[in-house]
Design an enzyme around this catalytic site. Structure first.
Site, short mmCIF file in Angstrom:
data_model
loop_
_atom_site.label_atom_id
_atom_site.label_comp_id
_atom_site.label_asym_id
_atom_site.label_seq_id
_atom_site.Cartn_x
_atom_site.Cartn_y
_atom_site.Cartn_z
N LYS A 209 4.06 1.27 6.66
CA LYS A 209 2.68 1.65 7.36
C LYS A 209 2.37 0.48 8.54
O LYS A 209 2.11 0.88 9.61
CB LYS A 209 1.67 1.70 6.23
CG LYS A 209 0.42 2.13 6.98
CD LYS A 209 -0.75 2.18 5.63
CE LYS A 209 -2.36 1.96 6.49
NZ LYS A 209 -3.12 1.75 5.47
N GLU A 215 10.38 -7.47 3.36
CA GLU A 215 11.47 -6.54 2.57
C GLU A 215 12.02 -5.46 3.68
O GLU A 215 13.30 -5.42 3.76
CB GLU A 215 11.01 -6.10 1.51
CG GLU A 215 10.41 -7.13 0.40
CD GLU A 215 8.97 -7.60 0.53
OE1 GLU A 215 8.53 -7.32 1.69
OE2 GLU A 215 8.55 -8.17 -0.38
N GLY A 269 -1.18 2.71 1.79
CA GLY A 269 0.23 2.73 1.36
C GLY A 269 0.49 3.44 -0.13
O GLY A 269 1.40 4.47 -0.25
N ARG A 270 -0.39 3.20 -1.13
CA ARG A 270 -0.04 3.69 -2.61
C ARG A 270 -0.44 5.15 -2.75
O ARG A 270 -0.33 5.80 -3.63
CB ARG A 270 -0.60 2.88 -3.58
CG ARG A 270 -2.26 2.70 -3.33
CD ARG A 270 -2.58 1.50 -4.31
NE ARG A 270 -3.85 1.12 -4.19
CZ ARG A 270 -4.39 0.18 -3.16
NH1 ARG A 270 -3.41 -0.42 -2.41
NH2 ARG A 270 -5.49 -0.29 -3.11
N GLU A 355 -2.63 -1.78 -8.36
CA GLU A 355 -3.06 -2.29 -7.07
C GLU A 355 -4.67 -1.91 -6.60
O GLU A 355 -5.27 -2.59 -5.72
CB GLU A 355 -2.01 -1.97 -5.91
CG GLU A 355 -2.35 -2.75 -4.68
CD GLU A 355 -0.89 -2.43 -3.87
OE1 GLU A 355 -0.12 -3.20 -3.98
OE2 GLU A 355 -0.92 -1.72 -2.76
N HIS A 386 11.85 5.07 -29.57
CA HIS A 386 12.98 4.05 -30.01
C HIS A 386 12.82 2.60 -29.32
O HIS A 386 13.76 1.98 -29.77
CB HIS A 386 14.37 4.75 -29.99
CG HIS A 386 14.36 6.03 -30.57
ND1 HIS A 386 14.69 6.19 -31.93
CD2 HIS A 386 14.05 7.49 -30.03
CE1 HIS A 386 14.89 7.61 -32.12
NE2 HIS A 386 14.43 8.32 -31.02
N LYS A 514 2.45 -13.55 -0.17
CA LYS A 514 3.29 -13.17 1.08
C LYS A 514 3.24 -14.35 1.97
O LYS A 514 4.24 -15.01 2.51
CB LYS A 514 2.88 -12.32 1.71
CG LYS A 514 3.03 -10.77 1.06
CD LYS A 514 2.51 -9.46 2.07
CE LYS A 514 2.37 -8.15 1.34
NZ LYS A 514 1.89 -7.26 2.20
O1 F6P Z 1 2.28 -5.97 -0.22
C1 F6P Z 1 1.51 -4.49 -0.81
C2 F6P Z 1 1.67 -3.57 0.19
O2 F6P Z 1 0.66 -3.81 1.32
C3 F6P Z 1 1.29 -2.12 -0.48
O3 F6P Z 1 -0.15 -1.87 -0.43
C4 F6P Z 1 2.19 -1.28 0.65
O4 F6P Z 1 2.37 -0.17 -0.23
C5 F6P Z 1 3.51 -2.03 0.66
O5 F6P Z 1 2.80 -3.58 0.72
C6 F6P Z 1 4.40 -1.50 1.94
O6 F6P Z 1 3.63 -1.87 3.19
P1 F6P Z 1 4.11 -1.21 4.45
O7 F6P Z 1 4.19 0.21 4.22
O8 F6P Z 1 3.14 -1.67 5.52
O9 F6P Z 1 5.52 -1.84 4.56
#
Ligand code: F6P
Length: 545
Positions: A209, A215, A269-270, A355, A386, A514
């Site tokens: 987003k 990452e 995002g979620r 979250e 189990h 972060k």
């Molecule tokens: O660190 C949490 C977060 O902001 C989430 O809410 C989001 O889904 C994820 O990181 C990834 O963010 P982006 O889509 O901006 O890379």
């Protein structure tokens, strides 16, 4: 309009619920079922192809009334209108929360800053359709003229968990494309996946987003470098697509305009798998399947908006969760799908639920003087039986559990499905009834166990029972029913956040880690380590040695 700012503990309903708990908490579920032989069907909601039985909860008709009073007093009615209407209910980020607009009918009008967003949503859907169909049919080809065989989604959090969960859940309906998900900044993740890929036939979809997430950018850069070992810069246009709100950053990365899919800041995002973030879903199961997923969610949206609270699945499940969290002091909830296809469902919901509602400051800016977000966990049945079911059955903790099952299996193996579902029903019955001392003793006597042995063994074999469960029984796992199921939990999140008087749609709590990681990365790269507490300093020194 903003959401109301009512501390739930100040309501009349909250006080009544407290008194009610004192009067009812000693009553075992067994007794409630004995008192009312029709309890099962009476505490069940049938909707479309869903049957939601919440009778195995520690509630009476009066509990439900009081919980519904609570919903009324905290302004849930108005809140739902604000939520669907595009009001800035994500107040701390100054944004509307409109994932529901992504699955709205074409003729709906949903205004953000005075502009109807629905036509734009449908434009993007058209683009997803065209793009995914061209890849699936082989019309779009890779840089050596071969059709695509693999798709790699590069994203994390909401840009990974939703698409990963859904493509796994619906792989029965899958196209020939194999989907892979790279999320962790751990290089072993990306390199392990690259090991199996052919650059000539792999499509990469970078989903972020913000397009600033460490990452995702690290993985995208590593993959781009790997790709360029086999192909030229110009070939990137054929093999890379991106989904983001950040057009400038995508441009800097070098992805061709026609492969760029927009996102909107009014989609969290979620909650974003319904947008172009779900591109890998459309690629994995075909665009029709993706559309059915959206249709299912849209039907659940209508149910949530239009159904009186007593018959409203997200409202009832949300209020039950408040009942256990705030009155019984339950800390966690388990979600157990009885289908292997939903093996990522709890992990997906962990982000959605934790979250969103993992907040300790209320909407008025005060520290909440009551419990908020529940801890979510789970794994599919029967495997989980189990593994950790022992603790749910005989441990000291109260763990309300959702059981999700399907009347029909996808491969149609009747024998397996009957066994699976026998376990599904047996677990909720066992959790509710338990096994009394008298029953245990009788069983041991029938087995010919001596009196002495019986006295020793009996206490360990007793099950208290009285463990609350919801049973969500759905006809069949299809894109449509999955869409409705996900939307159910999305709306449950809203109900709980509204009652708890918190802002469910920001996530400031993930920022501090972060920021510190950025500083520490510098410490790791530099020869000198900056200021830290003695533990972090010692660990860093050891790591760098
Ligand atoms: O660190 C949490 C977060 O902001 C989430 O809410 C989001 O889904 C994820 O990181 C990834 O963010 P982006 O889509 O901006 O890379």
């Amino acid at each position: 309009m903003a959401l109301p700012k009512i501390n739930p503990t100040t309501t009349e309903a909250w006080k009544n619920l407290k008194n009610h708990l004192d009067k009812t908490q000693e009553t075992h579920l067994r007794e409630l079922f004995k008192e009312n032989p029709n309890r099962g069907p009476e505490f069940t909601i049938a909707w479309n192809d869903f049957l939601v039985d919440y009778s195995k909860n520690r509630i009476t008709a009066e509990t439900l009334e009081l919980l519904l009073d609570l919903a009324q007093e905290v302004g849930l009615d108005e809140g739902i209108k604000n939520y669907f209407g595009g009001d800035e209910i994500n107040q701390t980020e100054g944004r509307a929360v409109l994932h529901t607009a992504l699955r709205a009918n074409k003729d709906a009008e949903i205004l953000v800053d005075g502009i109807n967003v629905v036509p734009e949503v449908y434009e993007v859907r058209k683009k997803i359709k065209r793009f995914s169909e061209d890849i699936i049919t082989g019309k779009s080809k890779g840089f050596t003229g071969k059709a695509f065989t693999d798709v790699v989604n590069i994203g994390i959090g909401g840009s990974d968990l939703g698409p990963a969960m859904v493509t796994e859940a619906l792989k029965f309906y899958g196209s020939h494309l194999k989907t892979h998900f790279v999320s962790n900044v751990d290089g072993d993740h990306v390199h392990e996946i690259l090991k199996h890929l052919d650059p000539e036939t792999t499509l990469f979809v970078v989903v972020s987003k913000t397009f600033t997430t460490q990452e995702t950018l690290s993985n995208a850069i590593t993959i781009k470098k790997w790709f360029l070992r086999f192909a030229s810069e110009a070939d990137i246009a054929k093999h890379f697509a991106a989904v983001s709100t950040n057009a400038q950053k995508i441009d800097e990365f070098g992805i061709a305009d026609e492969n760029v899919f927009p996102m909107w800041d009014w989609v969290g995002g979620r909650f974003s798998l319904w947008s172009a973030v779900g591109l890998s879903i459309a690629l994995a199961i075909g665009y029709e399947g993706f559309e059915s997923l959206l249709d299912g969610a849209q039907e659940m949206d209508d149910h949530f908006k239009q159904t009186p609270f007593r018959e409203n699945i997200p409202v009832v499940l949300g209020l039950l969760s408040v009942w256990y969290n705030n009155f019984y002091g339950a800390e966690t909830e388990a979600i157990i799908p009885y289908t292997q296809y939903l093996n990522r469902f709890s992990a997906y919901l962990q982000q959605g639920i934790m979250e969103s509602n993992g907040k300790s400051v209320d909407r008025a800016g005060n520290r909440a003087n009551y419990e908020t977000g529940t801890i979510i966990w789970g794994e599919p049945g029967t495997n989980s039986q189990h593994a950790f079911f022992q603790l749910i059955h005989q441990g000291t903790k109260l763990i309300p559990t959702d059981f999700i099952g399907f009347k029909e299996s996808l491969h149609g193996d009747v024998d397996h499905h009957q066994k699976l579902m026998a376990n599904f029903f047996a677990q909720t019955e066992a959790l509710m009834n338990g096994k009394t001392t008298a029953e245990v003793n009788q069983e041991l006597q029938e087995q010919g166990v001596s009196q002495d042995q019986l006295a020793k063994l009996s206490p360990f074999k007793v099950f208290e029972g009285n463990k609350p469960t919801n049973t969500i029984l759905i006809n069949k796992l299809t894109p449509k029913s999955l869409g409705a199921l996900i939307a159910l939990y999305e709306h449950k999140i809203f109900v709980q956040g509204l009652v708890w008087n918190i802002f469910s749609y920001d996530q400031w709590g993930v920022e501090l880690g972060k920021q510190l990681a950025k500083n520490i990365l510098q410490d790791i790269k530099d020869s000198e380590i900056g200021n830290h507490d003695s533990s972090t300093l010692h660990l860093l020194q050891y790591f760098k040695k």
